[in-house]
Design an enzyme around this catalytic site. Structure first.
Site, PDB file in Angstrom:
ATOM      1  CD  GLU A 212      -0.828  -5.695   5.579  1.00  0.00           C
ATOM      2  OE1 GLU A 212      -0.778  -6.301   4.486  1.00  0.00           O
ATOM      3  OE2 GLU A 212      -0.856  -4.450   5.670  1.00  0.00           O
TER       4      GLU A 212
ATOM      5  CB  CYS B 294      -0.969  -0.047   1.180  1.00  0.00           C
ATOM      6  SG  CYS B 294      -2.345   1.112   1.012  1.00  0.00           S
TER       7      CYS B 294
ATOM      8  CG  HIS C 156      -3.542  -3.627   3.301  1.00  0.00           C
ATOM      9  ND1 HIS C 156      -2.441  -3.070   3.910  1.00  0.00           N
ATOM     10  CD2 HIS C 156      -4.223  -2.608   2.721  1.00  0.00           C
ATOM     11  CE1 HIS C 156      -2.445  -1.758   3.726  1.00  0.00           C
ATOM     12  NE2 HIS C 156      -3.512  -1.444   3.005  1.00  0.00           N
TER      13      HIS C 156
END
Length: 226
Positions: free
Chosen positions: A205, A86, A203
């Site tokens: 994660e 990002c 994302h």
């Protein structure tokens, strides 16, 4: 795998990516933006998401010139692995580690939703736990994720197999609705020429634990830690 997560004023995803890396077995240390070197033994440098320096000037522009990024550039030049997510992707473009720019989303709105991605290749250090063409379910949250580069650069990225992920629907089809930020060729992530640097807007994660809605992002961190 020893990973160094670079933290800037305004970073807000450094804790999430550190947890994801640890869940896959990596050792994680933090690096402050003013540090001039990465810790000894660093295998992977991570530039996390957030709003570095408040996104002043333009997203990633100030962070791309931070002292720590000199160390990240040197690490990449030695063949070390670098991951930008990002705002981290924006910083890698601003720092010269990746080509192109991330512009305002085509609808001029911040978007935050679950997103399907198509894995374009599975023979890299970042994607070996996936299969080529696999569709994974992750998240996006950004206002400036519209990837753009001149036609020569796009041709080179496509021709050299440097597209890592594309926005797609659940079947893997590349549709206008699936590409809500308007990125050229539905590009969600790209590799450097040596494929040791990956920048991506979504994302992974966020989805490494079933308790928070999914685990499709874990494959990226498992690939790195393998």
């Amino acid at each position: 795998m020893r990973a160094a997560v670079v933290v800037f004023p305004g970073s807000n995803r450094d804790g999430d990516v550190a947890r994801a890396l640890r869940c896959s077995g990596a050792e994680v240390v933090s690096v402050w933006h003013a540090d001039t070197e990465l810790p000894a033994g660093t295998d992977l440098a991570v530039v996390p998401g957030g709003f570095s320096y408040g996104d002043y000037l333009r997203c990633g522009a100030i962070a791309g010139r931070a002292a720590a990024m000199d160390a990240v550039r040197a690490h990449a030049a030695r063949g070390g692995l670098v991951l930008g997510i990002c705002n981290g992707f924006q910083i890698l473009c601003e720092s010269g580690l990746l080509p192109g720019v991330l512009m305002r989303n085509v609808n001029r709105r911040f978007i935050c939703h679950r997103q399907f991605l198509r894995v374009e290749r599975a023979d890299t250090r970042f994607t070996s736990a996936y299969t080529e063409g696999q569709v994974i379910d992750v998240c996006v949250a950004h206002g400036e994720g519209n990837y753009f580069a001149d036609s020569e650069t796009i041709g080179r990225l496509e021709g050299e197999g440097r597209i890592a992920f594309r926005y797609c629907d659940a079947s893997g089809a590349l549709t206008e609705d699936a590409n809500r930020n308007g990125s050229l060729n539905s590009i969600a992530g790209i590799y450097s020429e040596q494929r040791n640097v990956l920048g991506m807007m979504p994302h992974p994660e966020n989805f490494v634990d079933g308790l928070v809605g999914g685990t499709d992002g874990k494959g990226l961190f498992d690939s790195l830690a393998a």
